[in-house]
Design a protein around this motif. Structure first.
Motif, PDB file in Angstrom:
ATOM      1  N   GLY A  99      49.538  89.424  54.246  1.00  0.00           N
ATOM      2  CA  GLY A  99      49.375  89.459  53.017  1.00  0.00           C
ATOM      3  C   GLY A  99      48.183  89.889  52.348  1.00  0.00           C
ATOM      4  N   LYS A 100      47.178  90.223  52.999  1.00  0.00           N
ATOM      5  CA  LYS A 100      46.047  90.852  52.869  1.00  0.00           C
ATOM      6  C   LYS A 100      46.442  92.302  52.645  1.00  0.00           C
ATOM      7  N   LYS A 101      47.358  92.839  53.510  1.00  0.00           N
ATOM      8  CA  LYS A 101      47.828  94.375  53.469  1.00  0.00           C
ATOM      9  C   LYS A 101      48.453  94.577  51.899  1.00  0.00           C
ATOM     10  N   LEU A 102      49.444  93.402  51.793  1.00  0.00           N
ATOM     11  CA  LEU A 102      50.339  93.665  50.534  1.00  0.00           C
ATOM     12  C   LEU A 102      49.449  93.715  49.155  1.00  0.00           C
ATOM     13  N   LEU A 103      48.693  92.545  49.269  1.00  0.00           N
ATOM     14  CA  LEU A 103      47.680  92.272  48.012  1.00  0.00           C
ATOM     15  C   LEU A 103      47.005  93.575  47.756  1.00  0.00           C
ATOM     16  N   SER A 104      46.524  94.120  48.793  1.00  0.00           N
ATOM     17  CA  SER A 104      45.696  95.202  48.369  1.00  0.00           C
ATOM     18  C   SER A 104      46.675  96.360  48.045  1.00  0.00           C
ATOM     19  N   HIS A 105      47.709  96.611  48.559  1.00  0.00           N
ATOM     20  CA  HIS A 105      48.783  97.579  48.158  1.00  0.00           C
ATOM     21  C   HIS A 105      48.867  97.693  46.729  1.00  0.00           C
ATOM     22  N   VAL A 106      48.725  96.214  46.219  1.00  0.00           N
ATOM     23  CA  VAL A 106      49.198  96.182  44.738  1.00  0.00           C
ATOM     24  C   VAL A 106      47.929  95.949  43.948  1.00  0.00           C
ATOM     25  N   ASN A 107      46.602  96.197  44.319  1.00  0.00           N
ATOM     26  CA  ASN A 107      45.425  96.441  43.803  1.00  0.00           C
ATOM     27  C   ASN A 107      44.782  95.122  43.421  1.00  0.00           C
ATOM     28  N   ILE A 108      45.042  93.999  44.198  1.00  0.00           N
ATOM     29  CA  ILE A 108      44.356  92.498  43.868  1.00  0.00           C
ATOM     30  C   ILE A 108      43.072  92.746  45.184  1.00  0.00           C
ATOM     31  N   PRO A 109      41.964  92.561  44.554  1.00  0.00           N
ATOM     32  CA  PRO A 109      40.746  92.746  45.319  1.00  0.00           C
ATOM     33  C   PRO A 109      40.775  91.434  46.524  1.00  0.00           C
ATOM     34  N   LEU A 110      40.344  91.987  47.664  1.00  0.00           N
ATOM     35  CA  LEU A 110      40.376  91.018  48.682  1.00  0.00           C
ATOM     36  C   LEU A 110      39.711  89.953  48.540  1.00  0.00           C
ATOM     37  N   TYR A 111      38.439  89.890  47.679  1.00  0.00           N
ATOM     38  CA  TYR A 111      37.551  88.854  47.575  1.00  0.00           C
ATOM     39  C   TYR A 111      38.253  87.697  46.319  1.00  0.00           C
ATOM     40  N   ARG A 112      39.488  88.211  46.047  1.00  0.00           N
ATOM     41  CA  ARG A 112      40.209  87.025  45.000  1.00  0.00           C
ATOM     42  C   ARG A 112      41.580  86.553  45.716  1.00  0.00           C
ATOM     43  N   ILE A 113      42.076  86.933  46.739  1.00  0.00           N
ATOM     44  CA  ILE A 113      43.277  86.825  47.260  1.00  0.00           C
ATOM     45  C   ILE A 113      43.267  85.043  47.614  1.00  0.00           C
ATOM     46  N   LYS A 114      42.278  84.568  47.710  1.00  0.00           N
ATOM     47  CA  LYS A 114      42.399  83.033  48.090  1.00  0.00           C
ATOM     48  C   LYS A 114      42.347  82.239  46.587  1.00  0.00           C
ATOM     49  N   GLU A 115      42.328  82.924  45.399  1.00  0.00           N
ATOM     50  CA  GLU A 115      42.266  82.450  44.504  1.00  0.00           C
ATOM     51  C   GLU A 115      43.706  82.206  43.688  1.00  0.00           C
ATOM     52  N   ALA A 116      43.991  81.272  42.841  1.00  0.00           N
ATOM     53  CA  ALA A 116      45.228  80.799  42.258  1.00  0.00           C
ATOM     54  C   ALA A 116      45.750  81.904  41.163  1.00  0.00           C
TER      55      ALA A 116
END
Length: 281
Positions: free
Chosen positions: A156-173
Motif C-alpha cells: 500500500g505504501k509503495k502504490l500510494l507513493s507511486h501515485v504521489n500521495i504523501p506517506l504522512y497522509r496514507i492513513k487519512e480517508a
C-alpha cells in the motif's frame, strides 16, 4: 510465453439494450431508430455490435459524446452491467478460450481482483470514502488472497507513493482529499494486484485543468513504467490525443471509426469525427 502480436483482450458482437425490442428495431439491418432509440417500443440500444482488440502495452482510447455508449461498454467489460449479447476474451484467463461474459460469479471475482482494474469517473464508485487510503488498498489485496499485514502495508505504501500521495497522509480517508488526490488513490487501488489491463472511464471529468494534467501525466508514466495495457474512455479528444496509441470513435452506441490516433486526428473520415477534430483545433 504469449505472442505479443496476438491481442491481450478481444471483444466481439458486444451489445447492450434496454427494452425488449420490436419488429421495427430488432433486425440489425433495418432498425428504424432515432439515434439509438426506437420510437415504436422505447428500446434503447446503448451498445450495438462492438468489435475491438487491445494489445500488450497499448493504450486504446474511446471517444464520443455523452450518450454514445462508452461508459455502458466499460460497465459491461467490468461486470457492472450484464451485456445483452457478445463475447470478451482475455489472453491471461483460460488462455483466451473462454467468453468471460459466461464466467461464474467466482470466476468474475477472480478476473476483477487479478486481471482487470477499473478507475471510475466518480471515485466514490470504487473507494470506501471513510476508510483510510491504505485501508482501501488493503481491501483490494485481501479480496485477491493477501493475508500478511506487513506485506499489505508495504504494498500500500509503495502504490500510494507511486501515485504521489504523501506517506504522512496514507492513513487519512479519501473524503478529506481533493478530487485529483481521490483519483490518484483510486488508480493505486486499481493497480494493487498488477492487473495486465486497466479500464479508465472519464477519469478527468470535473477536475480543474491543472489537476487534469497531473492525473493524465501520472497515467502515462504508470503505463510506460509498468507496461500495462489500458482502455481509456473520454468525451474529450484532447485527453485521447495525449494518451492513446489507437482510438475508437463512438456515436449512438456504435463504433463509427477506428485507427491510429494520429491518423484519426490528421485524416478523420466520418463527419462526426471531423467535427470532433475541428473542436480540438
Amino acid at each position: 510465453m504469449y505472442d505479443d502480436e496476438q491481442p491481450l483482450f478481444s471483444v466481439s458482437h458486444l451489445s447492450k439494450q434496454y427494452g425488449p425490442g420490436c419488429s421495427d428495431c430488432k433486425d440489425l439491418q433495418g432498425k428504424q431508430l432515432i439515434k439509438n432509440y426506437c420510437p415504436s417500443c422505447g428500446t434503447v440500444y446503448a451498445c450495438q455490435d462492438l468489435f475491438f482488440e487491445v494489445y500488450k502495452g497499448e493504450i486504446l482510447g474511446v471517444v464520443g459524446e455523452s450518450g454514445s455508449g462508452k461508459s455502458t461498454m466499460m460497465q459491461c467489460l467490468y461486470f457492472d452491467l450484464e451485456p445483452t449479447s457478445g463475447e470478451a476474451r482475455i489472453r491471461s484467463f483460460k488462455d483466451g478460450q473462454m467468453n468471460i461474459f459466461n464466467a461464474s460469479s467466482q470466476q468474475r471475482s477472480f478476473i476483477r481482483n487479478h486481471i482487470l482494474g477499473k478507475v471510475y469517473q466518480n471515485p466514490a464508485s470504487s473507494l470506501k470514502m471513510s476508510f483510510s487510503s491504505i485501508g482501501n488498498i488493503a481491501e483490494k489485496l485481501i479480496a485477491a488472497g493477501y493475508r500478511n499485514v506487513s506485506q499489505m502495508e508495504a504494498r500500500g505504501k509503495k502504490l500510494l507513493s507511486h501515485v504521489n500521495i504523501p506517506l504522512y497522509r496514507i492513513k487519512e480517508a479519501p473524503r478529506n482529499f481533493s478530487g485529483g488526490m481521490q483519483q490518484r488513490v483510486q488508480i493505486a487501488k486499481a493497480l494493487a494486484n498488477n492487473p495486465p489491463l486497466l479500464l479508465l472511464d472519464e477519469v478527468t471529468t470535473g477536475l480543474d485543468l491543472s489537476v487534469q494534467a497531473s492525473v493524465l501525466d501520472l497515467i502515462k508514466t504508470l503505463q510506460r513504467e509498468m507496461k500495462i495495457s489500458m482502455v481509456i474512455v473520454s468525451h474529450d479528444l484532447g485527453v485521447i490525443r495525449m494518451l492513446a496509441d489507437r482510438t475508437l470513435v463512438m456515436l449512438d452506441g456504435k463504433i463509427i471509426e477506428q485507427g491510429l490516433t494520429d491518423q484519426i486526428l490528421e485524416d478523420p473520415q466520418e463527419a462526426y469525427t471531423q467535427e470532433l477534430v475541428q473542436s480540438l483545433l
